[in-house]
Design a protein around this motif. Structure first.
Motif, mmCIF file in Angstrom:
data_model
loop_
_atom_site.group_PDB
_atom_site.id
_atom_site.type_symbol
_atom_site.label_atom_id
_atom_site.label_comp_id
_atom_site.label_asym_id
_atom_site.label_seq_id
_atom_site.Cartn_x
_atom_site.Cartn_y
_atom_site.Cartn_z
ATOM 1 N N UNK A 234 36.989 64.842 57.756
ATOM 2 C CA UNK A 234 37.551 64.803 59.108
ATOM 3 C C UNK A 234 36.484 64.620 60.186
ATOM 4 N N UNK A 235 35.304 65.190 59.982
ATOM 5 C CA UNK A 235 34.253 65.061 60.992
ATOM 6 C C UNK A 235 33.662 63.656 61.046
ATOM 7 N N UNK A 236 34.051 62.801 60.079
ATOM 8 C CA UNK A 236 33.564 61.414 60.054
ATOM 9 C C UNK A 236 34.655 60.425 60.457
ATOM 10 N N UNK A 237 35.745 60.930 61.035
ATOM 11 C CA UNK A 237 36.851 60.051 61.413
ATOM 12 C C UNK A 237 36.454 58.999 62.446
ATOM 13 N N UNK A 238 35.443 59.272 63.227
ATOM 14 C CA UNK A 238 35.020 58.330 64.260
ATOM 15 C C UNK A 238 34.073 57.264 63.733
ATOM 16 N N UNK A 239 33.757 57.323 62.446
ATOM 17 C CA UNK A 239 32.894 56.307 61.841
ATOM 18 C C UNK A 239 33.699 55.031 61.670
ATOM 19 N N UNK A 240 33.392 54.029 62.472
ATOM 20 C CA UNK A 240 34.154 52.783 62.483
ATOM 21 C C UNK A 240 33.217 51.593 62.421
ATOM 22 N N UNK A 241 33.758 50.476 61.971
ATOM 23 C CA UNK A 241 33.025 49.216 61.967
ATOM 24 C C UNK A 241 33.839 48.153 62.693
ATOM 25 N N UNK A 242 35.158 48.152 62.459
ATOM 26 C CA UNK A 242 36.068 47.185 63.077
ATOM 27 C C UNK A 242 37.063 47.967 63.928
ATOM 28 N N UNK A 243 36.939 47.955 65.258
ATOM 29 C CA UNK A 243 37.848 48.748 66.097
ATOM 30 C C UNK A 243 39.283 48.243 66.052
ATOM 31 N N UNK A 244 39.499 46.971 66.363
ATOM 32 C CA UNK A 244 40.826 46.358 66.217
ATOM 33 C C UNK A 244 41.924 47.061 66.978
ATOM 34 N N UNK A 245 43.127 47.064 66.369
ATOM 35 C CA UNK A 245 44.320 47.542 67.054
ATOM 36 C C UNK A 245 44.778 48.919 66.654
ATOM 37 N N UNK A 246 43.893 49.715 66.095
ATOM 38 C CA UNK A 246 44.252 51.096 65.806
ATOM 39 C C UNK A 246 44.830 51.351 64.435
ATOM 40 N N UNK A 247 44.785 50.358 63.554
ATOM 41 C CA UNK A 247 45.294 50.577 62.204
ATOM 42 C C UNK A 247 44.449 51.613 61.465
ATOM 43 N N UNK A 248 44.986 52.122 60.369
ATOM 44 C CA UNK A 248 44.299 53.137 59.567
ATOM 45 C C UNK A 248 43.857 54.319 60.441
ATOM 46 N N UNK A 249 44.791 54.768 61.296
ATOM 47 C CA UNK A 249 44.540 55.890 62.203
ATOM 48 C C UNK A 249 43.320 55.637 63.091
ATOM 49 N N UNK A 250 43.133 54.369 63.462
ATOM 50 C CA UNK A 250 42.038 54.004 64.343
ATOM 51 C C UNK A 250 40.699 53.901 63.662
#
Length: 379
Positions: free
Chosen positions: A214-230
């Protein structure tokens, strides 16, 4: 009648499981977008969530911890590049035996990359890793593999978890070759993130997953339209994900049911009987792969000869533009270059049989006999 080719390269990609094929085809018949709120969209959303649960079950993860990606390489890059950004990492630590996806992602962070060596048995040098962790000033992102894709060496993940887990550092594990073969318990284990792949377990290529705490939920590479809970933008490939889930639900039984480790033991016994000079690389290994060499029998020549006999094997990773070159893994283990040039990897999977193994041993025997005949003529 020509005999069908025998596939012995499951570490590169495993053949499509019947269950995965059925899920793929049935989902392709559905219309819509999983993010739509109407009935068509909800039907596809249900497909995705079913698959999420199936992948989570095989990984020992919670459903909400599964983020679907377009490949394991994407998942690895998201974890390393995105993780370094989110956690403010000051350096990335990898081993000398990492897959190119990990090594290249580490480079892409723009941070210093610290490489930990391998021991002669192919295991990561934990003393060196401990020293790196202890001497670090800032937050390290430690990115290591569980099972080596070339040698099948199983890394001491429990000891790695104990070494890095209690620290302030971030731990990512590349579990691509372990998924479906070893017991994963992501939810209860130390890694912050873990990557798994679809086509290594009998799903189609083009789908993978990043497991995140849960503490890594903000780890993103492709921001896009919010799929996969953002956590990963882009409309989900529902058919591929459905096949991934079906493969995850089926592979554990298929892998153990074929008694793959016994087949590898049979293969290695047959090879040892052919040549007293044969070398098998690696210490504690996963029971579906062997990486071996007979001095003087170059792998490029052997692979071509085996291919003509209808036997598909490799010399290591398939992610090098199809080229046969020196193995960085064997080099890190201290294997002499002239011996490494003779290394072949045979990897088995859910549909491998004793007949496949015996055919390979017979094929390799014919190569050795021709080699010895040429040497006798030259003497």
């Amino acid at each position: 009648m020509t005999r069908p080719a025998i596939y012995l390269d499951h570490n590169a990609a495993s053949p499509l499981l019947p269950e995965a094929r059925e899920a793929l085809v049935s989902t392709l018949a559905l219309t819509g977008n999983p993010s739509s709120v109407h009935s068509h969209g909800r039907a596809l959303r249900n497909v995705l969530e079913t698959a999420r649960g199936q992948v989570a079950a095989l990984a020992g993860a919670e459903r909400k911890q599964v983020v679907f990606t377009g490949s394991a390489t994407e998942a690895i890059t998201q974890a390393i590049v995105g993780g370094a950004r989110v956690f403010g990492s000051t350096a990335v630590v990898i081993s000398a035996g990492e897959h190119a996806a990990v090594a290249k992602a580490a480079e892409a962070t723009g941070l210093p990359v610290i490489t930990v060596g391998l021991l002669a048995d192919g295991s990561i040098d934990l003393d060196q890793l401990a020293e790196v962790v202890a001497q670090a000033d800032g937050n390290l992102l430690v990115a290591l593999h569980w099972v080596n894709n070339e040698t099948g060496v199983v890394q001491p993940v429990g000891r790695i978890n104990a070494l890095v887990g209690p620290t302030r550092h971030t731990l990512f594990i590349d579990a691509v070759q372990a998924f479906g073969k070893l017991e994963l318990d992501f939810a209860a284990s130390a890694p912050d993130m873990m990557a798994v792949s679809g086509h290594k377990i009998g799903a189609p290529a083009g789908v993978g997953a990043l497991l995140v705490k849960s503490h890594a939920d903000l780890v993103r590479l492709i921001p896009g339209g919010g799929q996969e809970q953002g956590r990963r933008g882009g409309t989900e490939a529902a058919a591929l994900i459905a096949a991934f889930g079906a493969a995850a639900a089926a592979i554990a039984g298929r892998y153990s049911g074929t008694d793959v480790p016994a087949l590898i033991a049979r293969l290695e016994a047959g090879l040892v009987a052919l040549s007293p000079d044969l070398v098998i690389f690696g210490g504690e290994r996963l029971g579906n792969v062997t990486n071996f060499a007979v001095p003087g029998v170059k792998n490029a020549t052997a692979m071509m000869a085996l291919d003509l006999l209808g036997l598909s094997v490799s010399s290591g990773s398939a992610c090098s533009s199809g080229k046969v070159g020196p193995s960085h893994v064997l080099a890190a283990m201290g294997v002499a270059p002239e011996l490494a040039e003779c290394a072949l990897r045979v990897s088995l999977g859910w549909n491998s049989t004793a007949d496949d193994v015996d055919a390979f041993v017979a094929g390799y025997q014919s190569i050795l006999e021709r080699q010895r005949a040429r040497q006798g003529q030259a003497a």
